[in-house]
Scaffold this motif. Structure first.
Motif, PDB file in Angstrom:
ATOM      1  N   ALA A  59      36.428  37.484  37.171  1.00  0.00           N
ATOM      2  CA  ALA A  59      37.820  38.078  36.751  1.00  0.00           C
ATOM      3  C   ALA A  59      38.828  37.624  37.306  1.00  0.00           C
ATOM      4  CB  ALA A  59      37.555  39.042  36.473  1.00  0.00           C
ATOM      5  N   ILE A  60      38.509  37.444  38.302  1.00  0.00           N
ATOM      6  CA  ILE A  60      39.753  36.606  39.371  1.00  0.00           C
ATOM      7  C   ILE A  60      39.950  35.200  38.550  1.00  0.00           C
ATOM      8  CG2 ILE A  60      40.753  36.230  42.021  1.00  0.00           C
ATOM      9  CD1 ILE A  60      41.405  39.495  40.617  1.00  0.00           C
ATOM     10  N   GLU A  61      38.801  34.716  39.282  1.00  0.00           N
ATOM     11  CA  GLU A  61      38.769  33.433  39.083  1.00  0.00           C
ATOM     12  C   GLU A  61      39.102  32.718  37.070  1.00  0.00           C
ATOM     13  OE1 GLU A  61      35.259  32.398  42.358  1.00  0.00           O
ATOM     14  OE2 GLU A  61      34.696  32.672  39.754  1.00  0.00           O
ATOM     15  N   GLU A  62      38.135  33.960  36.333  1.00  0.00           N
ATOM     16  CA  GLU A  62      39.689  33.183  35.197  1.00  0.00           C
ATOM     17  C   GLU A  62      40.828  33.834  34.938  1.00  0.00           C
ATOM     18  OE1 GLU A  62      37.042  31.917  33.352  1.00  0.00           O
ATOM     19  OE2 GLU A  62      36.304  32.321  35.420  1.00  0.00           O
ATOM     20  N   ILE A  63      41.231  34.817  35.351  1.00  0.00           N
ATOM     21  CA  ILE A  63      42.077  34.885  35.316  1.00  0.00           C
ATOM     22  C   ILE A  63      43.601  33.714  36.590  1.00  0.00           C
ATOM     23  CG2 ILE A  63      44.482  36.787  36.282  1.00  0.00           C
ATOM     24  CD1 ILE A  63      42.788  38.745  36.106  1.00  0.00           C
ATOM     25  N   ASN A  64      43.594  33.142  37.380  1.00  0.00           N
ATOM     26  CA  ASN A  64      43.462  32.130  37.959  1.00  0.00           C
ATOM     27  C   ASN A  64      44.114  31.059  37.342  1.00  0.00           C
ATOM     28  OD1 ASN A  64      44.457  34.449  40.046  1.00  0.00           O
ATOM     29  ND2 ASN A  64      42.540  33.655  41.477  1.00  0.00           N
ATOM     30  N   LYS A  65      42.290  30.819  36.754  1.00  0.00           N
ATOM     31  CA  LYS A  65      42.456  29.280  35.789  1.00  0.00           C
ATOM     32  C   LYS A  65      43.732  29.325  34.355  1.00  0.00           C
ATOM     33  CE  LYS A  65      37.359  28.672  36.922  1.00  0.00           C
ATOM     34  NZ  LYS A  65      36.247  28.561  36.272  1.00  0.00           N
ATOM     35  N   ALA A  66      43.739  30.617  34.457  1.00  0.00           N
ATOM     36  CA  ALA A  66      44.757  30.711  33.075  1.00  0.00           C
ATOM     37  C   ALA A  66      46.460  30.288  33.199  1.00  0.00           C
ATOM     38  CB  ALA A  66      44.294  32.033  32.014  1.00  0.00           C
ATOM     39  N   LYS A  67      46.722  30.122  34.264  1.00  0.00           N
ATOM     40  CA  LYS A  67      47.986  29.797  35.401  1.00  0.00           C
ATOM     41  C   LYS A  67      49.002  30.914  34.320  1.00  0.00           C
ATOM     42  CE  LYS A  67      46.725  25.803  37.000  1.00  0.00           C
ATOM     43  NZ  LYS A  67      46.671  24.276  37.028  1.00  0.00           N
ATOM     44  N   LEU A  68      48.528  31.681  34.096  1.00  0.00           N
ATOM     45  CA  LEU A  68      49.345  32.433  33.086  1.00  0.00           C
ATOM     46  C   LEU A  68      51.169  33.292  34.274  1.00  0.00           C
ATOM     47  CD1 LEU A  68      47.359  36.043  32.589  1.00  0.00           C
ATOM     48  CD2 LEU A  68      47.680  34.063  31.412  1.00  0.00           C
ATOM     49  N   THR A  69      51.651  32.653  32.996  1.00  0.00           N
ATOM     50  CA  THR A  69      53.033  32.980  33.701  1.00  0.00           C
ATOM     51  C   THR A  69      54.269  34.378  33.329  1.00  0.00           C
ATOM     52  OG1 THR A  69      53.660  32.033  31.639  1.00  0.00           O
ATOM     53  CG2 THR A  69      53.836  30.607  32.797  1.00  0.00           C
ATOM     54  N   ARG A  70      53.232  35.146  32.954  1.00  0.00           N
ATOM     55  CA  ARG A  70      53.298  36.777  33.011  1.00  0.00           C
ATOM     56  C   ARG A  70      52.657  37.503  33.967  1.00  0.00           C
ATOM     57  NH1 ARG A  70      49.175  39.367  29.612  1.00  0.00           N
ATOM     58  NH2 ARG A  70      47.403  37.370  28.677  1.00  0.00           N
ATOM     59  N   PRO A  71      52.878  38.747  34.044  1.00  0.00           N
ATOM     60  CA  PRO A  71      51.937  39.375  34.933  1.00  0.00           C
ATOM     61  C   PRO A  71      50.936  39.688  34.163  1.00  0.00           C
ATOM     62  CG  PRO A  71      54.801  40.176  34.694  1.00  0.00           C
ATOM     63  CD  PRO A  71      54.220  39.400  33.446  1.00  0.00           C
ATOM     64  N   PHE A  72      49.805  40.228  35.317  1.00  0.00           N
ATOM     65  CA  PHE A  72      48.753  39.980  34.753  1.00  0.00           C
ATOM     66  C   PHE A  72      48.043  41.918  35.612  1.00  0.00           C
ATOM     67  CE2 PHE A  72      44.309  40.442  33.596  1.00  0.00           C
ATOM     68  CZ  PHE A  72      43.873  39.683  32.179  1.00  0.00           C
ATOM     69  N   ILE A  73      47.449  42.878  35.244  1.00  0.00           N
ATOM     70  CA  ILE A  73      47.820  43.812  35.583  1.00  0.00           C
ATOM     71  C   ILE A  73      46.071  43.698  35.904  1.00  0.00           C
ATOM     72  CG2 ILE A  73      47.492  45.925  36.581  1.00  0.00           C
ATOM     73  CD1 ILE A  73      49.799  46.570  34.185  1.00  0.00           C
ATOM     74  N   LYS A  74      46.086  43.365  37.570  1.00  0.00           N
ATOM     75  CA  LYS A  74      43.841  43.686  37.585  1.00  0.00           C
ATOM     76  C   LYS A  74      43.920  45.350  38.507  1.00  0.00           C
ATOM     77  CE  LYS A  74      45.245  39.782  39.870  1.00  0.00           C
ATOM     78  NZ  LYS A  74      46.631  39.734  39.358  1.00  0.00           N
ATOM     79  N   VAL A  75      43.135  45.330  37.667  1.00  0.00           N
ATOM     80  CA  VAL A  75      42.243  46.930  38.242  1.00  0.00           C
ATOM     81  C   VAL A  75      41.264  47.327  38.803  1.00  0.00           C
ATOM     82  CG1 VAL A  75      42.469  48.916  37.551  1.00  0.00           C
ATOM     83  CG2 VAL A  75      44.048  48.612  36.564  1.00  0.00           C
ATOM     84  N   ALA A  76      40.765  47.478  39.817  1.00  0.00           N
ATOM     85  CA  ALA A  76      39.322  47.908  39.864  1.00  0.00           C
ATOM     86  C   ALA A  76      39.121  49.007  40.495  1.00  0.00           C
ATOM     87  CB  ALA A  76      39.064  46.750  41.420  1.00  0.00           C
ATOM     88  N   GLY A  77      37.817  49.160  39.922  1.00  0.00           N
ATOM     89  CA  GLY A  77      37.371  50.399  39.863  1.00  0.00           C
ATOM     90  C   GLY A  77      36.373  50.546  41.690  1.00  0.00           C
ATOM     91  N   VAL A  78      36.550  52.072  41.908  1.00  0.00           N
ATOM     92  CA  VAL A  78      36.070  52.181  43.373  1.00  0.00           C
ATOM     93  C   VAL A  78      35.490  53.370  43.031  1.00  0.00           C
ATOM     94  CG1 VAL A  78      37.941  50.796  44.957  1.00  0.00           C
ATOM     95  CG2 VAL A  78      38.139  52.933  44.303  1.00  0.00           C
ATOM     96  N   VAL A  79      33.987  53.503  43.624  1.00  0.00           N
ATOM     97  CA  VAL A  79      33.391  54.674  43.014  1.00  0.00           C
ATOM     98  C   VAL A  79      32.654  55.346  44.543  1.00  0.00           C
ATOM     99  CG1 VAL A  79      33.322  54.243  40.868  1.00  0.00           C
ATOM    100  CG2 VAL A  79      31.089  54.189  43.091  1.00  0.00           C
TER     101      VAL A  79
END
Length: 353
Positions: free
Chosen positions: A78-98
């Motif tokens: 998911a991080i790799e695809e978000i980085n590839k998108a080169k967004l110019t807007r904020p994008f909140i990355k949430v990871a589930g932890v259990v």
């Protein structure tokens, strides 16, 4: 020491946005379908979502099981695809932890190392822990990365917590948001009231996880009297399994809710759409059978759109319940304005997904 959010992520979090709970794409043999897994992340980005939550219930908790070991893999993809998108807007990355203290701490370290912004701390599957021990888990995670709290409904492994628990929870430095998903109005109000009574109330954004009550949650501003003063607190956005499907329409829906609250006029059509969405969610989440087919139901919608090849889950018993597929047929035909089939089709044909 509690960890801080970046200013751009914090601003977006408090403005309110759509955060889909990311599913897991599998081949028929239950191995990871990397192509479709990455396509899903791009679907959420293209839909205009403001973030994504990975490693959560919708991603299937079993990704952590020995022999499957997909937790770090899907978070990294998911991080790799978000980085590839080169967004110019904020994008909140949430990871589930259990899990127990050691596990939740280790998963938070993995998530932070990969570049996630917040850890969604699950309380599920730990009924033997006291409320005080749960609070210690959250404090431990907050020392590694910012925390997204999570009130999970008992039907899918959560438990009921007291008002006093949430009051202490809100006071923990490093808690920046709470997902309200007890599927219960009394328990939802417990959390909001607890946050309003905390001196950290302005630091904490409230997100609906009540997939059965999405629109009403988004339209409601809660008010409580605190030491003689009226304190108001809205639910600003959603982190939802329901928003893992038909996501571009979810983005539009949230904007409509924001506009209605700002104008002070709630259109009747918006309330009707809320009831329709609840009906659709009942079919997708398999409410009639205690939510047993919820993940399979999400996957089935995505399969029909071509975003997934299969609807299967990691565990063989996780499947559509008898009659659920027919219910999904019904809501798909009854509420064509809720789905985004044309949006998905166009993006697949153009090679974006």
């Amino acid at each position: 020491m509690a960890q801080n959010l970046s200013s751009s992520i914090r601003t977006l979090l408090h403005e309110g946005t759509v955060i889909p709970a990311h599913p897991l794409a599998l081949h028929k043999d239950r191995t990871l379908d990397e192509e479709r897994q990455r396509a899903l992340t791009n679907y959420y980005i293209s839909s205009g979502a403001g973030g994504v939550a990975v490693g959560v219930h919708t991603t299937q908790f079993e990704i952590r099981n020995e022999g499957i070991d997909l937790y770090e893999t899907v978070l990294r993809m998911a991080i790799e695809e978000i980085n590839k998108a080169k967004l110019t807007r904020p994008f909140i990355k949430v990871a589930g932890v259990v899990g127990e203290l050691d596990q939740v701490q280790e998963e938070a370290k993995i998530a932070k190392g990969l570049g996630y912004d917040l850890a969604l701390v699950s309380m599920g599957g730990l009924s033997h822990l006291s409320e005080e021990e749960h609070l210690e888990r959250v404090k431990t995670v907050a020392e590694t990365m910012p925390v997204f709290g999570f009130y999970l409904q008992p039907a899918v492994g959560g438990r009921v917590f007291s008002y006093e628990f949430w009051r202490a929870f809100a006071d923990i430095p490093g808690v920046y948001a709470i997902k309200l998903a007890p599927f219960d109005r009394y328990q939802t109000i417990d959390v909001v009231r607890a946050v309003c009574h905390s001196e950290r109330r302005d630091d904490i954004a409230l997100y609906t996880g009540n997939d059965d009550h999405i629109v009403d949650d988004l339209l409601t501003t809660f008010r409580f009297r605190v030491e003689g003063n009226v304190v108001s607190k809205p639910i600003v956005g959603g982190l939802l399994g329901q928003w893992a499907v038909w996501t571009s329409k979810a983005v539009t829906l949230l904007e409509q809710a924001k506009e209605a609250k700002q104008d002070g006029l709630i259109p009747a059509e918006l309330l009707t759409a809320g009831a329709e969405l609840t009906d659709a969610n009942a079919a997708i989440f398999d409410a009639a059978n205690g939510f047993k087919g919820s993940i399979a139901g999400i996957n089935e919608i995505l399969r029909r759109q071509g975003l997934l090849r299969e609807r299967i889950c990691l565990m063989e018993h996780e499947r559509l319940s008898p009659g659920q597929e027919k219910e999904i047929d019904r809501i798909h035909e009854d509420y064509p304005h809720l789905h985004d089939n044309a949006f998905v089709r166009n993006h697949i044909q153009s090679g974006v997904l």
